[in-house]
Write an enzyme that holds these catalytic residues in place. Sequence first.
Site, PDB file in Angstrom:
ATOM      1  N   GLY A  89      15.492  26.994  39.404  1.00  0.00           N
ATOM      2  CA  GLY A  89      15.766  28.050  38.428  1.00  0.00           C
ATOM      3  C   GLY A  89      15.214  29.401  38.832  1.00  0.00           C
ATOM      4  N   ASP A  90      14.055  29.404  39.464  1.00  0.00           N
ATOM      5  CA  ASP A  90      13.463  30.650  39.946  1.00  0.00           C
ATOM      6  C   ASP A  90      14.412  31.333  40.928  1.00  0.00           C
ATOM      7  OD1 ASP A  90      11.307  32.577  40.428  1.00  0.00           O
ATOM      8  OD2 ASP A  90      11.046  31.560  42.350  1.00  0.00           O
ATOM      9  N   ALA A  91      14.990  30.540  41.817  1.00  0.00           N
ATOM     10  CA  ALA A  91      15.917  31.084  42.818  1.00  0.00           C
ATOM     11  C   ALA A  91      17.251  31.497  42.208  1.00  0.00           C
ATOM     12  CB  ALA A  91      16.148  30.051  43.919  1.00  0.00           C
TER      13      ALA A  91
END
Length: 136
Positions: free
Chosen positions: A17-19
């Site tokens: 999700g961060d990416a």
Amino acid sequence: MQVDYQQLNGIALAYLGDAVYEPFIRQHLIESGFTKATKLHHHATHYVSAKAQAALIERMQAEEVLTPTEVDVFKRGRNAKSHTSAKHTDVVTYRISTGFEAVFGYLQLTQQADRIAELAQWCIKQVDEGRVSSVK
């Protein structure tokens, strides 16, 4: 290859999700006219810091922006045991932001590109209009 998001822990979802979330922020900043690396990094923190993400997900919940499944994924990410320590924030805020990122990881794995864009744009609007702060 289809991956079953239900088989993944919250940390793995948050990692993805961060990416998924950050490119929306980077593109928004470039389109807003920021081109110097130091300015880009400084402004990005208003959207991607643990404090900003925690504030955003709390607002999403208050305004009932998330679906019931997204709320469940958020809670799974928030409650996941992480072996990394929070930098620049407290553990509670870090865990809440992990839940935020898990939602984007879940949406990516379930191929919900339109929903990802919708939530990312919602987050950008909240920060740009001063509705959330990266300072807690």
